[in-house]
Design a protein around this motif. Sequence first.
Motif, PDB file in Angstrom:
ATOM      1  N   ASN A  19       0.792  -1.217   0.000  1.00  0.00           N
ATOM      2  CA  ASN A  19       0.000   0.000   0.000  1.00  0.00           C
ATOM      3  C   ASN A  19       0.830   1.275   0.000  1.00  0.00           C
ATOM      4  O   ASN A  19       0.426   2.286  -0.540  1.00  0.00           O
ATOM      5  CB  ASN A  19      -0.932   0.024   1.213  1.00  0.00           C
ATOM      6  CG  ASN A  19      -2.248  -0.668   0.908  1.00  0.00           C
ATOM      7  OD1 ASN A  19      -2.548  -0.924  -0.242  1.00  0.00           O
ATOM      8  ND2 ASN A  19      -3.009  -0.974   1.935  1.00  0.00           N
ATOM      9  N   LYS A  24      -2.037   5.095  -6.980  1.00  0.00           N
ATOM     10  CA  LYS A  24      -3.358   4.754  -7.489  1.00  0.00           C
ATOM     11  C   LYS A  24      -3.541   5.330  -8.887  1.00  0.00           C
ATOM     12  O   LYS A  24      -3.488   6.539  -9.081  1.00  0.00           O
ATOM     13  CB  LYS A  24      -4.426   5.315  -6.541  1.00  0.00           C
ATOM     14  CG  LYS A  24      -5.812   4.765  -6.808  1.00  0.00           C
ATOM     15  CD  LYS A  24      -6.743   5.207  -5.701  1.00  0.00           C
ATOM     16  CE  LYS A  24      -8.126   4.593  -5.913  1.00  0.00           C
ATOM     17  NZ  LYS A  24      -9.064   4.989  -4.868  1.00  0.00           N
ATOM     18  N   PRO A 109     -17.526   5.584   1.308  1.00  0.00           N
ATOM     19  CA  PRO A 109     -16.448   6.035   2.192  1.00  0.00           C
ATOM     20  C   PRO A 109     -15.172   5.204   1.972  1.00  0.00           C
ATOM     21  O   PRO A 109     -15.159   3.992   2.190  1.00  0.00           O
ATOM     22  CB  PRO A 109     -17.017   5.802   3.590  1.00  0.00           C
ATOM     23  CG  PRO A 109     -18.023   4.708   3.418  1.00  0.00           C
ATOM     24  CD  PRO A 109     -18.562   4.827   2.019  1.00  0.00           C
ATOM     25  N   LYS A 110     -14.116   5.889   1.490  1.00  0.00           N
ATOM     26  CA  LYS A 110     -12.818   5.241   1.262  1.00  0.00           C
ATOM     27  C   LYS A 110     -12.973   4.013   0.352  1.00  0.00           C
ATOM     28  O   LYS A 110     -13.512   4.093  -0.724  1.00  0.00           O
ATOM     29  CB  LYS A 110     -12.175   4.876   2.610  1.00  0.00           C
ATOM     30  CG  LYS A 110     -12.044   6.057   3.556  1.00  0.00           C
ATOM     31  CD  LYS A 110     -11.237   7.184   2.963  1.00  0.00           C
ATOM     32  CE  LYS A 110     -11.127   8.360   3.933  1.00  0.00           C
ATOM     33  NZ  LYS A 110     -10.394   9.499   3.358  1.00  0.00           N
ATOM     34  N   ASN A 111     -12.500   2.836   0.809  1.00  0.00           N
ATOM     35  CA  ASN A 111     -12.549   1.620  -0.009  1.00  0.00           C
ATOM     36  C   ASN A 111     -13.819   0.802   0.204  1.00  0.00           C
ATOM     37  O   ASN A 111     -13.899  -0.342  -0.238  1.00  0.00           O
ATOM     38  CB  ASN A 111     -11.334   0.728   0.291  1.00  0.00           C
ATOM     39  CG  ASN A 111     -10.072   1.268  -0.346  1.00  0.00           C
ATOM     40  OD1 ASN A 111     -10.084   2.335  -0.952  1.00  0.00           O
ATOM     41  ND2 ASN A 111      -8.986   0.547  -0.206  1.00  0.00           N
ATOM     42  N   TYR A 160     -15.970  -4.423   0.561  1.00  0.00           N
ATOM     43  CA  TYR A 160     -14.658  -3.815   0.761  1.00  0.00           C
ATOM     44  C   TYR A 160     -13.747  -4.176  -0.410  1.00  0.00           C
ATOM     45  O   TYR A 160     -13.623  -5.342  -0.781  1.00  0.00           O
ATOM     46  CB  TYR A 160     -14.014  -4.285   2.070  1.00  0.00           C
ATOM     47  CG  TYR A 160     -12.722  -3.567   2.367  1.00  0.00           C
ATOM     48  CD1 TYR A 160     -12.730  -2.311   2.970  1.00  0.00           C
ATOM     49  CD2 TYR A 160     -11.496  -4.130   2.022  1.00  0.00           C
ATOM     50  CE1 TYR A 160     -11.546  -1.640   3.224  1.00  0.00           C
ATOM     51  CE2 TYR A 160     -10.304  -3.467   2.270  1.00  0.00           C
ATOM     52  CZ  TYR A 160     -10.339  -2.215   2.874  1.00  0.00           C
ATOM     53  OH  TYR A 160      -9.171  -1.549   3.116  1.00  0.00           O
ATOM     54  N   LYS A 164      -6.169  -1.058  -4.105  1.00  0.00           N
ATOM     55  CA  LYS A 164      -6.453   0.359  -4.356  1.00  0.00           C
ATOM     56  C   LYS A 164      -6.172   0.758  -5.810  1.00  0.00           C
ATOM     57  O   LYS A 164      -6.540   1.856  -6.230  1.00  0.00           O
ATOM     58  CB  LYS A 164      -5.640   1.245  -3.410  1.00  0.00           C
ATOM     59  CG  LYS A 164      -4.140   1.246  -3.673  1.00  0.00           C
ATOM     60  CD  LYS A 164      -3.452   2.224  -2.728  1.00  0.00           C
ATOM     61  CE  LYS A 164      -1.976   2.349  -3.038  1.00  0.00           C
ATOM     62  NZ  LYS A 164      -1.310   3.321  -2.157  1.00  0.00           N
ATOM     63  N   GLN A 326     -18.949  17.046   5.384  1.00  0.00           N
ATOM     64  CA  GLN A 326     -17.628  16.432   5.557  1.00  0.00           C
ATOM     65  C   GLN A 326     -16.936  16.906   6.820  1.00  0.00           C
ATOM     66  O   GLN A 326     -16.188  16.168   7.462  1.00  0.00           O
ATOM     67  CB  GLN A 326     -16.744  16.713   4.357  1.00  0.00           C
ATOM     68  CG  GLN A 326     -15.473  15.861   4.308  1.00  0.00           C
ATOM     69  CD  GLN A 326     -14.686  16.087   3.054  1.00  0.00           C
ATOM     70  OE1 GLN A 326     -14.564  17.216   2.584  1.00  0.00           O
ATOM     71  NE2 GLN A 326     -14.134  15.026   2.495  1.00  0.00           N
ATOM     72  N   ALA A 331     -14.820  10.977   7.618  1.00  0.00           N
ATOM     73  CA  ALA A 331     -14.561   9.726   6.905  1.00  0.00           C
ATOM     74  C   ALA A 331     -15.122   9.759   5.493  1.00  0.00           C
ATOM     75  O   ALA A 331     -14.742   8.943   4.652  1.00  0.00           O
ATOM     76  CB  ALA A 331     -15.154   8.542   7.663  1.00  0.00           C
TER      77      ALA A 331
END
Length: 332
Positions: A19, A24, A109-111, A160, A164, A326, A331
Amino acid sequence: MRILTFILLNFCISTFAQNDSINKNVISYDEKIILRFNLNTNIDNYVISSRELDIKPRLNLNNKINTTFGIDYKFINATISFAPDFLQGNNNDLKGKSSFTNYTFRFFPKNIIQTLSYKNSKGYYISNTRDFVSDWQKGKDVYLTFPDLRIQSLGGSTSYIFNKNFSLKGIYYQKEWQENSSGSFVPSLNYDYVIFSDQLNSIKSREHQLNLNFDVAYYYNYVVTKHFNIAPFAFAGLGKKWSNYKSDITKSEKEKQNFFTQNFGAGLHLGYNSDKFFFGSKFNYSGNHYEDNGSNITNNDFYVLFFLGYRLNAPAKVKKVYEKIQDKIPAL
């Protein structure tokens, strides 16, 4: 399942280890408002097989084509689906009256991809009526119908994405565009609460089901050109179903049961993308199977989807509202 778990754990370890060193390669369109229109044949059907019956009843909605309108901005996606009568193939006079609506909200949210949905369908017919009525003629005679059979479901899924460098948002929601080919395992926890209700010969019946299952999917996004991609996928999983049934015959007594379920599916995505316009198609199959007192219940869902969309700049007022949200929920 042990083999899938072993592969998944090793993949996770190698992904997390890289990571810090991998950049990305994904273009994000989070700053854009995305408008989308879909046409699809995503209509549920149920097949019931029993040791006591040589014939398998096949229950279908009297709809062939659904329309979907969607809007995306930043972390949220909202869609509404329905089956309009004016489209050819919807509500054939010989198959009874059907209705279908589906409301879906997704958060990113994120991944994680979090989905919440409510689906309501009513009016089913037996597509293989000929197997039950010997002198029945297709195109002339009325199908056997269950006009009061209604199925409502409220549920969701939590997925999930481990890799990435892979963009599931780009394949399904066109919120991103992946520049280089790559794939990823995507485990998902799925859950829904379903109500089946019917009235047949003045006898009312109702069944409540709670479903919980876990599946593991693998997606691969092959970037053919700068603007075109092909993305196949497959998934499999196991789950648990809790059910209680009540009718006017049993009155206050409820029949309670629970079952193990098997889930499986596969599909293919074909898409074209530019900064403003995108379009493409999807071919999906998913199935759910369980046994109930010697009967095999299978819910098959095979459909083709065509999508078309446009991205535009978000107004300043919309950006300010998002920034306030936000600040309270970092998150997102």
